[in-house]
Design a protein around this motif. Structure first.
Motif, short mmCIF file in Angstrom:
data_model
loop_
_atom_site.label_atom_id
_atom_site.label_comp_id
_atom_site.label_asym_id
_atom_site.label_seq_id
_atom_site.Cartn_x
_atom_site.Cartn_y
_atom_site.Cartn_z
N UNK A 126 0.83 -1.21 0.00
CA UNK A 126 0.00 0.00 0.00
C UNK A 126 0.86 1.25 0.00
N UNK A 127 1.96 1.22 0.78
CA UNK A 127 2.85 2.38 0.86
C UNK A 127 3.50 2.64 -0.50
N UNK A 128 3.88 1.55 -1.21
CA UNK A 128 4.51 1.70 -2.54
C UNK A 128 3.54 2.31 -3.52
N UNK A 129 2.28 1.84 -3.49
CA UNK A 129 1.27 2.37 -4.42
C UNK A 129 1.02 3.85 -4.17
N UNK A 130 0.86 4.20 -2.89
CA UNK A 130 0.61 5.60 -2.55
C UNK A 130 1.80 6.47 -2.95
N UNK A 131 3.03 5.97 -2.63
CA UNK A 131 4.23 6.73 -2.99
C UNK A 131 4.34 6.94 -4.49
#
Length: 294
Positions: free
Chosen positions: A114-119
């Motif tokens: 999720x953090x990768x997608x948001x970033x």
């Protein structure tokens, strides 16, 4: 009294540590400390606690616990896992930590994804904004009306905030700089000299310019006490890891500072690092008597 208990008691008395002070330093109940000295292990919760309490006692009085375990192994009961009904003190075992952390490990891959997608989404948005801002203005004919970019767009607001922040920082730096010919006030100074050393007690003469302060920063857990010779106590208790205490003692003439575990306490005098009169590995518990002279 066993030979081990006799040796531990002699080491404690040699360092002038009372049972009450040792209880503060180790967090072991006084009756268990007496039981260790007398060899009365029957009052202990189990063999594991016997060995753990002996280790803490030895470290507090400056003895090597592993050497004691080897030398007096016939007097010390062996420990088994069944003797430990619950974790010693407030420290969790590795198995408990692993069990509690297992739930978080199950969620960790999802959180990372999720953090990768948001970033990635944020990065694409920033690149698009920069690309739009860097594009040259299109040529227009005389008949074409001029179109102004919106002044309240998120990008313009961010730029305005950044410019205001830079202006405030620059003004702050200019205000902090001394005027021409004006010198910055010098930090308070103090000259320290050790006059006497006996046992684990040292007398230190301090010559200062009217300001004297000490700072105690704990890297672990240690019992400390700060008081003057007039009966006033500035602090008495334990410092936990990461905790810092500062004392302004400028108005005092004599001050005592007692530190139960100098290995875990960094000390500063008027903001400068203080070197203990005794090496902490040789004298864990130290009593410092400061005599202040302006």
């Amino acid at each position: 009294m066993t030979e081990l208990g006799k040796r531990l008691r002699e080491a404690r008395e040699e360092k002038q540590i009372s049972l009450d002070e040792l209880q503060e330093m180790t967090k072991i109940q006084k009756r268990y400390l007496i039981g260790i000295e007398e060899g009365n292990y029957a009052i202990m919760p189990g063999n594991f606690y016997v060995r753990a309490f002996i280790r803490q006692y030895a470290e507090a009085v400056g003895l090597d616990p592993d050497e004691l375990f080897e030398q007096y192994k016939q007097d010390i009961p062996q420990s088994y896992q069944d003797d430990m009904p619950q974790p010693l003190s407030r420290v969790k075992t590795r198995q408990q930590l692993s069990a509690e952390g297992a739930k978080w490990l199950d969620w960790l891959p999802k959180l990372i994804a999720a953090a990768v997608v948001i970033g990635a989404a944020v990065l694409v948005w920033v690149l698009l904004q920069r690309g739009t801002a860097s594009e040259p203005p299109a040529r227009t004919s005389p008949e074409t009306a001029e179109v102004e970019s919106p002044k309240n767009s998120p990008l313009e607001q961010a730029k305005e905030k950044q410019r205001a922040k830079e202006t405030d920082e620059k003004a702050k730096e200019e205000n902090e700089q001394p005027a021409a010919g004006e010198e910055k006030p010098a930090s308070p100074t103090a000259a320290l000299s050790v006059t006497t050393k006996q046992g684990n007690t040292a007398t230190i003469e301090v010559k200062h310019d009217g300001s004297f302060a000490i700072e105690l920063a704990s890297k672990g857990t240690s019992w400390i006490e700060v008081y003057n010779t007039k009966g006033h106590s500035f602090y008495r208790g334990s410092l936990t890891k990461g905790q810092t205490k500062t004392f302004d003692l400028s108005a005092e003439s004599e001050v005592w500072v007692k530190i139960g575990r100098t290995l875990d306490v960094d000390m500063k005098v008027n903001g400068k690092p203080f070197t203990y009169p005794f090496a902490p590995k040789d004298e864990v518990y130290q009593k410092l008597h400061f005599i202040l002279k302006k």
